[in-house]
Design a protein around this motif. Structure first.
Motif, PDB file in Angstrom:
ATOM      1  N   GLN A  36       0.475  -1.498  -0.391  1.00 35.77           N
ATOM      2  CA  GLN A  36       0.043   0.145   0.192  1.00 35.77           C
ATOM      3  C   GLN A  36       0.970   1.063   0.079  1.00 35.77           C
ATOM      4  O   GLN A  36       0.352   2.245  -0.143  1.00 35.77           O
ATOM      5  CB  GLN A  36      -1.032   0.176   1.327  1.00 35.77           C
ATOM      6  CG  GLN A  36      -2.480  -1.084   1.430  1.00 35.77           C
ATOM      7  CD  GLN A  36      -2.627  -1.411   2.581  1.00 35.77           C
ATOM      8  OE1 GLN A  36      -2.549  -0.612   3.456  1.00 35.77           O
ATOM      9  NE2 GLN A  36      -3.752  -1.905   2.107  1.00 35.77           N
ATOM     10  N   VAL A  37       2.323   0.950   0.323  1.00 33.92           N
ATOM     11  CA  VAL A  37       2.993   2.002   0.268  1.00 33.92           C
ATOM     12  C   VAL A  37       3.003   3.196  -1.360  1.00 33.92           C
ATOM     13  O   VAL A  37       3.157   2.286  -2.280  1.00 33.92           O
ATOM     14  CB  VAL A  37       4.155   1.839   0.869  1.00 33.92           C
ATOM     15  CG1 VAL A  37       5.962   3.191   0.404  1.00 33.92           C
ATOM     16  CG2 VAL A  37       4.488   1.569   2.184  1.00 33.92           C
ATOM     17  N   ASP A  38       2.583   4.316  -1.535  1.00 29.67           N
ATOM     18  CA  ASP A  38       2.726   4.588  -2.575  1.00 29.67           C
ATOM     19  C   ASP A  38       4.573   5.086  -2.855  1.00 29.67           C
ATOM     20  O   ASP A  38       5.266   5.894  -3.213  1.00 29.67           O
ATOM     21  CB  ASP A  38       2.248   5.813  -2.490  1.00 29.67           C
ATOM     22  CG  ASP A  38       1.994   6.367  -4.099  1.00 29.67           C
ATOM     23  OD1 ASP A  38       2.086   6.370  -4.935  1.00 29.67           O
ATOM     24  OD2 ASP A  38       1.193   7.603  -3.920  1.00 29.67           O
ATOM     25  N   LYS A  41       4.931   8.089  -5.529  1.00 30.48           N
ATOM     26  CA  LYS A  41       5.451   9.524  -4.806  1.00 30.48           C
ATOM     27  C   LYS A  41       6.186   9.603  -3.779  1.00 30.48           C
ATOM     28  O   LYS A  41       6.657  10.790  -3.839  1.00 30.48           O
ATOM     29  CB  LYS A  41       4.044   9.498  -3.798  1.00 30.48           C
ATOM     30  CG  LYS A  41       3.179  10.494  -3.309  1.00 30.48           C
ATOM     31  CD  LYS A  41       2.329  11.357  -2.288  1.00 30.48           C
ATOM     32  CE  LYS A  41       2.502  12.399  -1.254  1.00 30.48           C
ATOM     33  NZ  LYS A  41       1.313  12.929  -1.025  1.00 30.48           N
ATOM     34  N   ILE A  42       6.513   9.090  -3.582  1.00 29.90           N
ATOM     35  CA  ILE A  42       7.921   8.953  -2.423  1.00 29.90           C
ATOM     36  C   ILE A  42       9.675   8.968  -3.124  1.00 29.90           C
ATOM     37  O   ILE A  42       9.632  10.157  -3.363  1.00 29.90           O
ATOM     38  CB  ILE A  42       8.448   7.564  -2.116  1.00 29.90           C
ATOM     39  CG1 ILE A  42       7.594   7.180  -0.656  1.00 29.90           C
ATOM     40  CG2 ILE A  42       9.575   7.455  -1.185  1.00 29.90           C
ATOM     41  CD1 ILE A  42       7.407   5.927  -0.362  1.00 29.90           C
ATOM     42  N   VAL A  43       9.480   8.709  -4.600  1.00 33.00           N
ATOM     43  CA  VAL A  43      10.125   8.864  -6.210  1.00 33.00           C
ATOM     44  C   VAL A  43      10.125  10.387  -5.719  1.00 33.00           C
ATOM     45  O   VAL A  43      10.820  11.166  -6.140  1.00 33.00           O
ATOM     46  CB  VAL A  43      10.532   7.712  -6.555  1.00 33.00           C
ATOM     47  CG1 VAL A  43      11.677   8.462  -7.591  1.00 33.00           C
ATOM     48  CG2 VAL A  43      10.804   6.261  -6.528  1.00 33.00           C
ATOM     49  N   SER A  44       8.828  10.121  -6.532  1.00 33.54           N
ATOM     50  CA  SER A  44       8.506  12.352  -7.301  1.00 33.54           C
ATOM     51  C   SER A  44       9.195  13.152  -5.779  1.00 33.54           C
ATOM     52  O   SER A  44       9.988  14.080  -6.567  1.00 33.54           O
ATOM     53  CB  SER A  44       7.554  11.752  -7.390  1.00 33.54           C
ATOM     54  OG  SER A  44       6.763  13.222  -7.503  1.00 33.54           O
ATOM     55  N   VAL A  59       8.761  10.380   7.552  1.00 36.61           N
ATOM     56  CA  VAL A  59       7.788  10.268   9.412  1.00 36.61           C
ATOM     57  C   VAL A  59       6.170   9.392   9.395  1.00 36.61           C
ATOM     58  O   VAL A  59       6.908   8.114   9.689  1.00 36.61           O
ATOM     59  CB  VAL A  59       7.343  10.991   9.961  1.00 36.61           C
ATOM     60  CG1 VAL A  59       7.376  10.414  11.048  1.00 36.61           C
ATOM     61  CG2 VAL A  59       8.467  11.890   9.970  1.00 36.61           C
ATOM     62  N   ASN A  60       5.807   9.168   7.861  1.00 39.68           N
ATOM     63  CA  ASN A  60       5.076   8.516   7.870  1.00 39.68           C
ATOM     64  C   ASN A  60       4.959   7.575   6.231  1.00 39.68           C
ATOM     65  O   ASN A  60       4.714   9.274   5.377  1.00 39.68           O
ATOM     66  CB  ASN A  60       3.315   8.779   8.095  1.00 39.68           C
ATOM     67  CG  ASN A  60       3.716   9.096   9.689  1.00 39.68           C
ATOM     68  OD1 ASN A  60       3.665   8.295  10.420  1.00 39.68           O
ATOM     69  ND2 ASN A  60       2.756  10.035  10.003  1.00 39.68           N
ATOM     70  N   LEU A  61       4.681   7.191   5.650  1.00 41.62           N
ATOM     71  CA  LEU A  61       5.447   7.110   4.514  1.00 41.62           C
ATOM     72  C   LEU A  61       3.598   6.704   3.310  1.00 41.62           C
ATOM     73  O   LEU A  61       3.055   6.755   4.426  1.00 41.62           O
ATOM     74  CB  LEU A  61       5.755   5.413   4.090  1.00 41.62           C
ATOM     75  CG  LEU A  61       6.833   5.477   4.517  1.00 41.62           C
ATOM     76  CD1 LEU A  61       7.587   3.258   4.083  1.00 41.62           C
ATOM     77  CD2 LEU A  61       8.412   6.208   3.473  1.00 41.62           C
ATOM     78  N   PRO A  62       4.447   8.026   2.345  1.00 34.37           N
ATOM     79  CA  PRO A  62       2.335   8.353   2.135  1.00 34.37           C
ATOM     80  C   PRO A  62       1.738   6.526   1.148  1.00 34.37           C
ATOM     81  O   PRO A  62       2.571   5.408   1.121  1.00 34.37           O
ATOM     82  CB  PRO A  62       2.920   8.641   0.698  1.00 34.37           C
ATOM     83  CG  PRO A  62       4.091   8.630   0.498  1.00 34.37           C
ATOM     84  CD  PRO A  62       4.670   8.245   1.827  1.00 34.37           C
ATOM     85  N   ARG A  63       0.761   6.566   1.515  1.00 37.16           N
ATOM     86  CA  ARG A  63      -0.339   4.983   1.234  1.00 37.16           C
ATOM     87  C   ARG A  63      -0.797   5.646  -0.044  1.00 37.16           C
ATOM     88  O   ARG A  63      -1.680   6.193  -0.077  1.00 37.16           O
ATOM     89  CB  ARG A  63      -0.839   5.029   2.148  1.00 37.16           C
ATOM     90  CG  ARG A  63       0.195   4.326   2.967  1.00 37.16           C
ATOM     91  CD  ARG A  63      -0.728   3.347   4.428  1.00 37.16           C
ATOM     92  NE  ARG A  63      -2.023   2.575   4.158  1.00 37.16           N
ATOM     93  CZ  ARG A  63      -2.820   2.317   5.516  1.00 37.16           C
ATOM     94  NH1 ARG A  63      -2.371   2.880   6.706  1.00 37.16           N
ATOM     95  NH2 ARG A  63      -3.052   1.404   4.531  1.00 37.16           N
TER      96      ARG A  63
END
Length: 73
Positions: A36-38, A41-44, A59-63
């Protein structure tokens, strides 16, 4: 003397037991949260920040949203 020996032995046994538990590598199981981790978005966001000279600490990974999860299944 006996008391000192007993306390030393108890501390040694506790240290060995805790050291053994720490080396079992228990975090290798993947959970349902992992998919469920996006990642996109993290790479972007990391690229955007890096291009501008910033660093990101997540702190909280985007889902991903529920709708995106349903599309994959």
């Amino acid at each position: 003397m006996n008391r000192t020996l007993f306390v030393s032995a108890a501390i040694a046994v506790a240290g060995l037991a805790l050291g053994g538990c720490a080396s079992t590598g228990g975090g290798s199981n993947k959970t349902s949260y992992d998919y469920q981790v996006d990642q996109e978005k993290i790479v972007s966001v990391n690229k955007w920040a890096n291009d501008r000279g910033y660093s990101v600490t997540w702190v909280n990974l985007p889902r991903k949203g529920r709708k995106e999860d349903d599309k994959k299944d």
